[in-house]
Write a protein that holds these residues in place. Structure first.
Motif, mmCIF file in Angstrom:
data_model
loop_
_atom_site.group_PDB
_atom_site.id
_atom_site.type_symbol
_atom_site.label_atom_id
_atom_site.label_comp_id
_atom_site.label_asym_id
_atom_site.label_seq_id
_atom_site.Cartn_x
_atom_site.Cartn_y
_atom_site.Cartn_z
ATOM 1 N N VAL A 52 0.847 -1.189 0.000
ATOM 2 C CA VAL A 52 0.000 0.000 0.000
ATOM 3 C C VAL A 52 0.883 1.240 0.000
ATOM 4 O O VAL A 52 1.811 1.350 0.812
ATOM 5 C CB VAL A 52 -0.927 0.008 1.233
ATOM 6 N N LYS A 53 0.622 2.149 -0.932
ATOM 7 C CA LYS A 53 1.318 3.432 -0.976
ATOM 8 C C LYS A 53 0.414 4.481 -0.353
ATOM 9 O O LYS A 53 -0.788 4.506 -0.611
ATOM 10 C CB LYS A 53 1.610 3.857 -2.417
ATOM 11 N N LYS A 54 1.005 5.342 0.461
ATOM 12 C CA LYS A 54 0.251 6.414 1.103
ATOM 13 C C LYS A 54 0.568 7.733 0.405
ATOM 14 O O LYS A 54 1.730 8.045 0.163
ATOM 15 C CB LYS A 54 0.614 6.510 2.579
ATOM 16 N N TYR A 55 -0.467 8.474 0.084
ATOM 17 C CA TYR A 55 -0.320 9.774 -0.554
ATOM 18 C C TYR A 55 -0.823 10.854 0.390
ATOM 19 O O TYR A 55 -1.885 10.715 0.990
ATOM 20 C CB TYR A 55 -1.122 9.838 -1.858
ATOM 21 N N THR A 56 -0.075 11.921 0.510
ATOM 22 C CA THR A 56 -0.504 13.047 1.339
ATOM 23 C C THR A 56 -1.497 13.902 0.546
ATOM 24 O O THR A 56 -1.619 13.761 -0.679
ATOM 25 C CB THR A 56 0.702 13.906 1.754
ATOM 26 N N ALA A 57 -2.174 14.790 1.237
ATOM 27 C CA ALA A 57 -3.109 15.706 0.576
ATOM 28 C C ALA A 57 -2.321 16.654 -0.326
ATOM 29 O O ALA A 57 -1.163 16.976 -0.058
ATOM 30 C CB ALA A 57 -3.878 16.496 1.622
ATOM 31 N N TYR A 58 -2.956 17.079 -1.409
ATOM 32 C CA TYR A 58 -2.315 18.026 -2.319
ATOM 33 C C TYR A 58 -3.389 18.827 -3.057
ATOM 34 O O TYR A 58 -4.576 18.504 -2.990
ATOM 35 C CB TYR A 58 -1.385 17.312 -3.308
ATOM 36 N N ARG A 61 -6.031 20.083 -9.963
ATOM 37 C CA ARG A 61 -6.744 20.999 -10.847
ATOM 38 C C ARG A 61 -7.840 20.231 -11.577
ATOM 39 O O ARG A 61 -7.608 19.149 -12.100
ATOM 40 C CB ARG A 61 -5.770 21.608 -11.842
ATOM 41 N N ASN A 62 -9.048 20.798 -11.578
ATOM 42 C CA ASN A 62 -10.146 20.218 -12.332
ATOM 43 C C ASN A 62 -9.837 20.397 -13.818
ATOM 44 O O ASN A 62 -9.691 21.525 -14.286
ATOM 45 C CB ASN A 62 -11.457 20.930 -11.962
ATOM 46 N N ILE A 71 -7.205 17.770 -2.852
ATOM 47 C CA ILE A 71 -7.298 16.318 -2.928
ATOM 48 C C ILE A 71 -6.940 15.765 -1.551
ATOM 49 O O ILE A 71 -5.877 16.071 -1.013
ATOM 50 C CB ILE A 71 -6.330 15.726 -3.987
ATOM 51 N N ALA A 72 -7.822 14.939 -1.006
ATOM 52 C CA ALA A 72 -7.627 14.370 0.332
ATOM 53 C C ALA A 72 -6.512 13.322 0.312
ATOM 54 O O ALA A 72 -6.224 12.733 -0.734
ATOM 55 C CB ALA A 72 -8.927 13.729 0.805
ATOM 56 N N PRO A 73 -5.879 13.072 1.462
ATOM 57 C CA PRO A 73 -4.874 12.003 1.521
ATOM 58 C C PRO A 73 -5.539 10.668 1.228
ATOM 59 O O PRO A 73 -6.737 10.480 1.485
ATOM 60 C CB PRO A 73 -4.362 12.052 2.954
ATOM 61 N N LYS A 74 -4.772 9.744 0.661
ATOM 62 C CA LYS A 74 -5.344 8.441 0.309
ATOM 63 C C LYS A 74 -4.285 7.362 0.344
ATOM 64 O O LYS A 74 -3.087 7.637 0.375
ATOM 65 C CB LYS A 74 -5.999 8.502 -1.060
ATOM 66 N N LYS A 75 -4.761 6.127 0.340
ATOM 67 C CA LYS A 75 -3.895 4.948 0.268
ATOM 68 C C LYS A 75 -4.347 4.128 -0.930
ATOM 69 O O LYS A 75 -5.544 3.943 -1.144
ATOM 70 C CB LYS A 75 -4.037 4.095 1.526
ATOM 71 N N LEU A 76 -3.388 3.634 -1.707
ATOM 72 C CA LEU A 76 -3.711 2.819 -2.883
ATOM 73 C C LEU A 76 -2.857 1.552 -2.897
ATOM 74 O O LEU A 76 -1.659 1.605 -2.607
ATOM 75 C CB LEU A 76 -3.447 3.612 -4.169
ATOM 76 N N PRO A 77 -3.459 0.412 -3.257
ATOM 77 C CA PRO A 77 -2.681 -0.814 -3.358
ATOM 78 C C PRO A 77 -1.857 -0.826 -4.649
ATOM 79 O O PRO A 77 -2.310 -0.317 -5.671
ATOM 80 C CB PRO A 77 -3.744 -1.916 -3.381
#
Length: 91
Positions: A52-58, A61-62, A71-77
């Motif tokens: 799992v990689k963790k991404y911080t908020a950032y 752009r739409n 963009i909220a922080p998230k975790k992705l496999p």
């Protein structure tokens, strides 16, 4: 190959009933998903690993409007192929 094909292959190669093979495959996938959800790494030596990689908020752009969006922080496999699988596929 999909989950049904995997179940059929397990059934045929090990003389299991379809329900037994399905339980084995489902249990394996469920345990892998459970481990990843707890932040653990899943490694199948020679084949692959999942982590799992963790991404911080950032600020993103739409693409339609160009408006800045938080963009909220998230975790992705993620999946990483193993050395033996790379060599096997490459021939």
């Amino acid at each position: 190959m999909n989950k049904i094909d995997l179940i059929q292959a397990l059934k045929d190669s090990n003389h299991l009933s379809k329900s037994e093979a399905e339980k084995i495959v489902t249990l394996s996938f469920d345990r892998m998903a459970e481990a990843l959800s707890q932040g653990d790494r899943v490694e199948i030596r020679g084949l692959c690993s999942f982590f799992v990689k963790k991404y911080t908020a950032y600020i993103g752009r739409n693409p339609k409007t160009g408006e800045l969006v938080k963009i909220a922080p998230k975790k992705l496999p993620f999946f990483k192929v193993g050395k033996e699988l790379k060599e096997w596929v490459d021939g």
